[in-house]
Write a protein that holds these residues in place. Structure first.
Motif, mmCIF file in Angstrom:
data_model
loop_
_atom_site.group_PDB
_atom_site.id
_atom_site.type_symbol
_atom_site.label_atom_id
_atom_site.label_comp_id
_atom_site.label_asym_id
_atom_site.label_seq_id
_atom_site.Cartn_x
_atom_site.Cartn_y
_atom_site.Cartn_z
ATOM 1 N N ILE A 95 0.620 -1.160 -0.047
ATOM 2 C CA ILE A 95 0.136 0.047 0.142
ATOM 3 C C ILE A 95 0.812 1.251 -0.076
ATOM 4 O O ILE A 95 1.832 1.270 0.726
ATOM 5 N N VAL A 96 0.610 2.059 -1.077
ATOM 6 C CA VAL A 96 1.492 3.453 -1.112
ATOM 7 C C VAL A 96 0.547 4.666 -0.739
ATOM 8 O O VAL A 96 -0.369 4.804 -1.717
ATOM 9 N N VAL A 97 0.812 5.485 0.045
ATOM 10 C CA VAL A 97 -0.102 6.554 0.363
ATOM 11 C C VAL A 97 0.739 7.830 -0.116
ATOM 12 O O VAL A 97 1.966 8.027 0.191
ATOM 13 N N ALA A 98 0.039 8.444 -1.246
ATOM 14 C CA ALA A 98 0.740 9.471 -1.814
ATOM 15 C C ALA A 98 -0.089 10.826 -1.170
ATOM 16 O O ALA A 98 -1.111 11.213 -1.584
ATOM 17 N N ASP A 99 0.448 11.534 -0.338
ATOM 18 C CA ASP A 99 -0.106 12.379 0.763
ATOM 19 C C ASP A 99 -0.119 13.867 0.001
ATOM 20 O O ASP A 99 0.818 14.786 0.461
ATOM 21 N N GLY A 100 -0.867 14.196 -0.839
ATOM 22 C CA GLY A 100 -0.859 15.737 -1.369
ATOM 23 C C GLY A 100 -1.527 15.573 -2.808
ATOM 24 O O GLY A 100 -1.202 14.712 -3.566
ATOM 25 N N ALA A 101 -2.043 16.843 -3.120
ATOM 26 C CA ALA A 101 -2.857 16.868 -4.213
ATOM 27 C C ALA A 101 -1.509 16.887 -5.459
ATOM 28 O O ALA A 101 -2.087 16.517 -6.596
ATOM 29 N N ILE A 120 -3.050 4.956 -2.635
ATOM 30 C CA ILE A 120 -4.062 5.879 -2.090
ATOM 31 C C ILE A 120 -3.569 7.290 -2.078
ATOM 32 O O ILE A 120 -2.616 7.791 -1.647
ATOM 33 N N LEU A 121 -4.365 8.065 -3.233
ATOM 34 C CA LEU A 121 -3.977 9.488 -3.447
ATOM 35 C C LEU A 121 -4.907 10.323 -2.421
ATOM 36 O O LEU A 121 -6.106 10.330 -2.764
ATOM 37 N N VAL A 122 -4.075 11.363 -1.700
ATOM 38 C CA VAL A 122 -5.088 12.112 -0.649
ATOM 39 C C VAL A 122 -5.022 13.332 -1.312
ATOM 40 O O VAL A 122 -4.188 14.062 -1.674
ATOM 41 N N ALA A 123 -6.235 14.072 -1.147
ATOM 42 C CA ALA A 123 -6.770 15.300 -1.673
ATOM 43 C C ALA A 123 -6.673 15.573 -3.140
ATOM 44 O O ALA A 123 -6.232 16.867 -3.535
#
Lengths: 343, 370
Positions: A95-101, A120-123
């Motif tokens: 799982i990779v969380v890409a934290d930012g638009a 998981i792409l955040v925002a």
């Protein structure tokens, strides 16, 4: 000259030749543990968006012993760094969380190369649907409507301000939402906006806030991370102190001038998303979290807010969740054309 | 046969590399990371796989182009630091052209984009050159300030006319496939762009330009002694302007390469990514040698790429790569001082010997003492 040509050729060719000796590098967990990697544009301890997102990932890890936050890449500021970071993380995590638009296009490039990894792409949303990507976002504009109404009711000059780092749609949503909420409370209230170019630059934030206060603004929404410190300094330094409204979380201890915050619990959102992804229950597509989930809410600092203002918060929140208040243009981010879920 | 001077310089470069490694190892130990683990992560992230090696080499190209621009201007006796702005100008113009190239044949599109990049960078550098030549504004000052203007213009353009992201992010639309610079298909991820041929080609071209052409000779004379150049019929202002504009062209091409040869086929704010100033460091590390700059560009690129890999695998702070780069620059400066002292001593001895023999060399005029 021949020597120079030989040296240049060798320098160019040797690295390629050496690379042929390497391995392909993909690593998968063999003991059932699901590894999570996280990447962000800002520092991991920015006191805002990134830090709260990581707190959510950590909360999901604490709740499930089969999860492990194995890698964090922060300060990935430009597209090349983001792609490198995503590829490094995807090679050893499930799982990779890409934290930012700003990761939207980078995730679109990397995700197809790693079909077994859930991104998981955040925002932000992707331009096009991908089977292994879920974008999670917060409908911050709804929260901004509540902030705008409260700030307008509390304001003496009926002039409000919004300071953000970058002029991205999420920051625009705070501005447009604040303007809509202020107009609901008092049609004569004005809202101005300023972008400092950096969510963590205290000096620029202070300058921007001082300029706003000098122009008559007495209530400022700070859509910044650690840069908010500059807004607090400016609010306390002027002859007529200004009120400050935070976003994401309450920082009441940071300044006596903070009235409250349009809390966006990225921690709750990320905990929910990561747990669902680990359980295989997170659908691909886009998920937007709103006031109805509790992940978004307005909170006053202790001792702040009159009974009327608290009543106003409840009324506006209820009207939004009941659909009586419809968001104006710019308050919500554009919906993607593919699978979309409003929570 | 390698000359004694070249051997000495190579030894100094190796010494600098070893010292940098030692500094890096100390820093790693200080943050609790075992140097062998870090070395393994660094290697696997830079050259451990063909994919990563492709990334490292492709990212070395813009660094080298900027370094070559710096070398040209310093040889002409000029000193400007406008490469970040010229990269942004070149990249922006290349983006504007590239987005319209979807229907063109690939080779035509690539050439057009490269020309646009070179043109954008050269035009931006031309402002610096014009201010210096016609108004006497120090090029180092004007170029530095023009960087700030270029940043704002690029930020505006990616939020305005070039904005093309569906959700309104400050990014252009993805470039059409025909506009992308070709890459080696056999490497997974196609991370190695064919623009890597620019590494040897441009380095050799600059060596030839400086050593085998009349233009290169005029540049070197103008940079060596302006008064002597004037007496020889060489206009140092004209040569300086030419050098600044050409260096802008190199930087502009670097901007186009960053966007169209990399793995991120779109323009976003901040795409320059520090290449403008890092390119200067690459040239300094190579002691302004075009050939040496090829190696140092690869080293700097590896530090950038390897830094990310070490962070992802071992949680090494991303700033460590920047610290290492800074340490390398400081060590190079120390090495330069050491070399300077070493080369000055024999010449000073020779001068003393000449004085003893009655021959005095003064300002280029050779006289015999009675």
């Amino acid at each position: 000259m021949r020597t120079k040509i030989a040296i240049v050729s060798a320098v160019t060719v040797i690295p390629l030749a050496l690379s042929a000796c390497g391995s392909s590098g993909d690593v998968a967990a063999a003991d059932g543990t699901k590894n999570i990697g996280s990447i962000s544009q800002a520092p991991r301890n920015d006191g805002g968006f990134t830090q709260f997102g990581l707190a959510g990932v950590n909360a999901a890890v604490e709740a499930d012993t089969n999860l492990k936050l194995s890698s964090i890449v922060d300060n990935a500021a430009n597209s090349q760094e983001q792609i490198q970071g995503l590829e490094s993380l995807a090679a050893k995590n499930q799982i990779v969380v890409a934290d930012g638009a700003s990761f939207n296009k980078a995730v679109a490039v990397v995700a197809p190369k790693y079909p077994k990894v859930h991104f998981i792409l955040v925002a932000a949303d992707l331009d096009a649907y991908a089977e292994n990507v879920t974008s999670v976002s917060a409908a911050v504009g709804y929260n901004a409507i509540v902030v705008g109404a409260v700030a307008s009711a509390h304001s003496r000059t009926k002039k409000l301000g919004m300071i953000a780092g970058l002029q991205v749609p999420a920051s625009g949503a705070w501005y447009y939402g604040m303007a809509q909420g202020a107009a609901l409370e008092n049609p004569n209230t004005k809202v101005v906006q300023t972008y400092t170019g950096d969510y963590n630059d205290v000096g620029k934030a202070k300058q921007a806030a001082e300029a706003m206060i000098a122009s008559g603004v007495d209530s400022i929404l700070s859509d910044l991370d650690s840069g908010s410190g500059g807004v607090y300094q400016a609010a306390g330094g002027s002859a007529s102190p200004a009120d400050v409204y935070d976003v994401f979380a309450l920082h009441c201890e940071s300044s006596p001038h903070i009235i409250g915050s349009g809390v966006v619990s990225w921690s709750d959102i990320l905990k929910n998303a990561v747990s669902d992804a680990a359980a295989g229950k997170l659908p691909a597509g886009a998920i937007s979290y709103g006031l109805g989930t509790g992940a978004l809410r307005f909170e006053f600092c202790p001792g702040k807010g009159t009974a009327e203002e608290k009543g106003l918060v409840e009324k506006i929140t209820k009207d939004i969740t009941d659909g009586k208040i419809v968001a104006d243009k710019g308050v919500l981010l554009p919906k993607p054309t593919y699978h979309f879920e409003q929570r | 046969m390698l000359s004694k001077d070249l051997i000495m310089r190579l030894l100094v470069q190796v010494g600098v590399a070893l010292a940098a490694l030692a500094v890096g190892a100390l820093l790693l130990v200080a943050i609790g990371v075992a140097p062998p683990d870090a070395l393994h992560a660094f290697w696997s992230g830079t050259f451990g796989t063909p994919t990563n090696a492709g990334t490292t080499l492709t990212q070395a190209v813009p660094l080298l182009l900027v370094a070559l621009g710096w070398i040209l201007t310093t040889r002409a006796g000029r000193l400007h630091v406008g490469f970040p702005g010229q990269i942004l100008a070149g990249g922006s113009l290349a983006t504007a052209v590239g987005l319209q190239c979807g229907s063109l044949p690939g080779p035509v599109a690539v050439v057009l984009i490269a020309i646009a990049g070179i043109g954008g960078g050269a035009l931006w550098a031309g402002l610096t050159a014009w201010l210096w030549a016609s108004r006497g504004v120090l090029e180092i000052v004007s170029s530095l300030l023009l960087n700030l203007v270029a940043i704002q213009v690029a930020d505006w353009s990616v939020r305005g006319p070039l904005q093309g992201s569906l959700d309104g992010q400050p990014q252009s639309a993805n470039f059409p496939a025909a506009a992308l610079w070709p890459s080696v298909e056999s490497i997974p991820g196609r991370t190695l762009s064919y623009d890597v041929v620019l590494l040897p080609v441009c380095a050799i071209a600059v060596v030839l330009l400086l050593s085998r052409t009349a233009f290169g000779f005029r540049l070197r004379v103008a940079g060596g002694n302006q008064e002597a150049a004037r007496w020889s019929g060489i206009d140092p202002v004209r040569e300086g302007v030419a050098a600044i504009v050409i260096s802008g062209g190199f930087a502009g091409l670097a901007g186009a390469a960053l966007l169209f040869a990399g793995s991120a086929p779109w323009m976003s704010d901040g795409f320059e990514a520090g290449v403008g100033f890092n390119g200067i460091a690459v040239a300094l590390l190579a002691r302004n040698s075009p050939v040496g700059a090829v190696a140092t560009a690869v080293v700097f690129s590896a530090l950038n790429v390897g830094g990310t890999a070490m962070q992802a695998q071992l949680d090494v702070p991303s700033s460590l790569a920047s610290v290492l780069q800074g340490a390398v620059i400081v060590l190079v400066l120390v090495a330069a001082v050491v070399l300077h002292g070493r080369t000055r001593t024999p010449s000073a001895a020779k001068s003393a010997a000449r004085r003893r023999s009655g021959v005095v060399v003064h300002s280029g005029a050779r006289t015999e003492e009675a």
